[in-house]
Design a protein around this motif. Structure first.
Motif, PDB file in Angstrom:
ATOM      1  N   THR A  47       0.819  -1.214   0.000  1.00 15.28           N
ATOM      2  CA  THR A  47       0.000   0.000   0.000  1.00 15.28           C
ATOM      3  C   THR A  47       0.853   1.265   0.000  1.00 15.28           C
ATOM      4  O   THR A  47       0.398   2.302  -0.467  1.00 15.28           O
ATOM      5  N   ALA A  48       2.075   1.178   0.478  1.00 17.71           N
ATOM      6  CA  ALA A  48       2.965   2.346   0.513  1.00 17.71           C
ATOM      7  C   ALA A  48       3.403   2.781  -0.881  1.00 17.71           C
ATOM      8  O   ALA A  48       3.887   3.896  -1.055  1.00 17.71           O
ATOM      9  N   PHE A  49       3.223   1.921  -1.877  1.00 17.00           N
ATOM     10  CA  PHE A  49       3.709   2.221  -3.226  1.00 17.00           C
ATOM     11  C   PHE A  49       2.588   2.470  -4.230  1.00 17.00           C
ATOM     12  O   PHE A  49       2.863   2.717  -5.406  1.00 17.00           O
ATOM     13  N   LEU A  50       1.346   2.388  -3.779  1.00 16.14           N
ATOM     14  CA  LEU A  50       0.228   2.600  -4.702  1.00 16.14           C
ATOM     15  C   LEU A  50       0.343   3.953  -5.384  1.00 16.14           C
ATOM     16  O   LEU A  50       0.803   4.909  -4.780  1.00 16.14           O
ATOM     17  N   PRO A  51       0.006   4.089  -6.648  1.00 20.87           N
ATOM     18  CA  PRO A  51      -0.734   3.131  -7.473  1.00 20.87           C
ATOM     19  C   PRO A  51       0.143   2.046  -8.112  1.00 20.87           C
ATOM     20  O   PRO A  51      -0.357   1.210  -8.849  1.00 20.87           O
ATOM     21  N   GLU A  52       1.441   2.061  -7.835  1.00 19.11           N
ATOM     22  CA  GLU A  52       2.284   0.979  -8.347  1.00 19.11           C
ATOM     23  C   GLU A  52       1.895  -0.323  -7.662  1.00 19.11           C
ATOM     24  O   GLU A  52       1.523  -0.323  -6.495  1.00 19.11           O
ATOM     25  N   GLU A  53       2.001  -1.406  -8.405  1.00 27.43           N
ATOM     26  CA  GLU A  53       1.725  -2.704  -7.798  1.00 27.43           C
ATOM     27  C   GLU A  53       2.389  -3.810  -8.593  1.00 27.43           C
ATOM     28  O   GLU A  53       2.810  -3.621  -9.737  1.00 27.43           O
ATOM     29  N   PHE A  54       2.503  -4.975  -7.944  1.00 28.81           N
ATOM     30  CA  PHE A  54       3.067  -6.129  -8.618  1.00 28.81           C
ATOM     31  C   PHE A  54       2.250  -7.374  -8.296  1.00 28.81           C
ATOM     32  O   PHE A  54       1.543  -7.428  -7.294  1.00 28.81           O
ATOM     33  N   ARG A  55       2.390  -8.347  -9.182  1.00 31.16           N
ATOM     34  CA  ARG A  55       1.750  -9.646  -8.998  1.00 31.16           C
ATOM     35  C   ARG A  55       2.725 -10.717  -9.463  1.00 31.16           C
ATOM     36  O   ARG A  55       3.530 -10.488 -10.363  1.00 31.16           O
ATOM     37  N   LEU A  56       2.613 -11.884  -8.858  1.00 28.21           N
ATOM     38  CA  LEU A  56       3.494 -12.991  -9.220  1.00 28.21           C
ATOM     39  C   LEU A  56       2.820 -13.919 -10.222  1.00 28.21           C
ATOM     40  O   LEU A  56       1.605 -14.089 -10.209  1.00 28.21           O
ATOM     41  N   GLY A  57       3.654 -14.517 -11.070  1.00 30.77           N
ATOM     42  CA  GLY A  57       3.199 -15.512 -12.037  1.00 30.77           C
ATOM     43  C   GLY A  57       4.155 -16.694 -12.025  1.00 30.77           C
ATOM     44  O   GLY A  57       4.896 -16.893 -11.054  1.00 30.77           O
ATOM     45  N   ASP A  58       4.172 -17.446 -13.089  1.00 33.13           N
ATOM     46  CA  ASP A  58       5.026 -18.625 -13.227  1.00 33.13           C
ATOM     47  C   ASP A  58       6.470 -18.199 -13.498  1.00 33.13           C
ATOM     48  O   ASP A  58       6.807 -17.828 -14.628  1.00 33.13           O
ATOM     49  N   ARG A  59       7.298 -18.227 -12.472  1.00 38.11           N
ATOM     50  CA  ARG A  59       8.693 -17.778 -12.564  1.00 38.11           C
ATOM     51  C   ARG A  59       8.773 -16.369 -13.138  1.00 38.11           C
ATOM     52  O   ARG A  59       9.700 -16.023 -13.861  1.00 38.11           O
ATOM     53  N   ALA A  60       7.779 -15.554 -12.784  1.00 38.04           N
ATOM     54  CA  ALA A  60       7.711 -14.190 -13.309  1.00 38.04           C
ATOM     55  C   ALA A  60       7.037 -13.272 -12.293  1.00 38.04           C
ATOM     56  O   ALA A  60       6.241 -13.716 -11.469  1.00 38.04           O
ATOM     57  N   LEU A  61       7.381 -12.009 -12.395  1.00 38.85           N
ATOM     58  CA  LEU A  61       6.745 -10.971 -11.591  1.00 38.85           C
ATOM     59  C   LEU A  61       6.308  -9.881 -12.558  1.00 38.85           C
ATOM     60  O   LEU A  61       7.094  -9.436 -13.402  1.00 38.85           O
ATOM     61  N   TYR A  62       5.054  -9.482 -12.450  1.00 35.58           N
ATOM     62  CA  TYR A  62       4.501  -8.415 -13.279  1.00 35.58           C
ATOM     63  C   TYR A  62       4.502  -7.143 -12.454  1.00 35.58           C
ATOM     64  O   TYR A  62       3.992  -7.137 -11.333  1.00 35.58           O
TER      65      TYR A  62
END
Length: 182
Positions: free
Chosen positions: A123-138
């Protein structure tokens, strides 16, 4: 059976460090017996075909060849076209609605779990965000990676300990998908 792969070199041709001319990288891959060799941009993206090997052995082979030829070590990930397409298709952000500079994928050499990133207060970085995937980070960074405070946090060596991590913007992600189509 011949398969198309992308080699993702980490940390070359940036900030004056580890110069790997793309013409020499293409020649190196051809010298290893690979076909259909192409490079994309100057930042360490190459596409090739191989009849034998898997991602790990192909990466190790290229890593060794680069060190022998250029005299320095470079982290290398090799991923096949099907994996690259699956990562692009699984993007949790509305890629078609965003500028390419706002969306990045970090590819990892091994699976990573949410616990690795648990200390980051999202929440400290919003609106930036990340999500994890298969050996990947978006990573969604509305102002681009160069101005991303979250991107800076995510690239800390302590968070990436034990894995190779290399990031590409969405233009490069989609271009490598196109280049590795069978």
């Amino acid at each position: 059976m011949t398969k198309r792969y992308a080699a993702l070199l980490r940390g070359i041709n940036v900030s004056g460090h580890k110069k790997v001319p793309m013409a020499q990288l293409r020649a190196l891959l051809e010298g290893l017996g690979h076909g259909g060799v192409q490079t994309y941009l100057q930042s360490g993206n190459a596409v090739f075909t191989a009849e034998r090997g898997d991602e790990e052995s192909l990466a190790a082979q290229l890593r060794t060849a680069i060190e022998e030829h250029f005299g320095f070590a470079v982290d290398v990930l090799v991923r096949d076209g099907a994996y690259l397409r699956a990562v692009a298709d699984a993007c949790p952000f509305p890629a078609a609605e965003l500028e390419a500079k706002q969306l990045h994928v970090t590819y990892f050499s091994a699976p990573v779990d949410a616990e690795r990133f648990a200390a980051i207060d999202r929440t400290a970085f919003l609106p930036e965000e990340f999500r994890l995937g298969d050996r990947a980070l978006y990573l969604y960074a509305p102002e681009g990676l160069g101005r991303s405070r979250l991107g800076e946090q995510l690239s800390r060596p302590a968070l990436n300990k034990g894995v190779i991590a290399t990031s590409r913007n969405w233009n490069t992600v989609t271009r490598l998908v196109e280049m590795t189509r069978d």
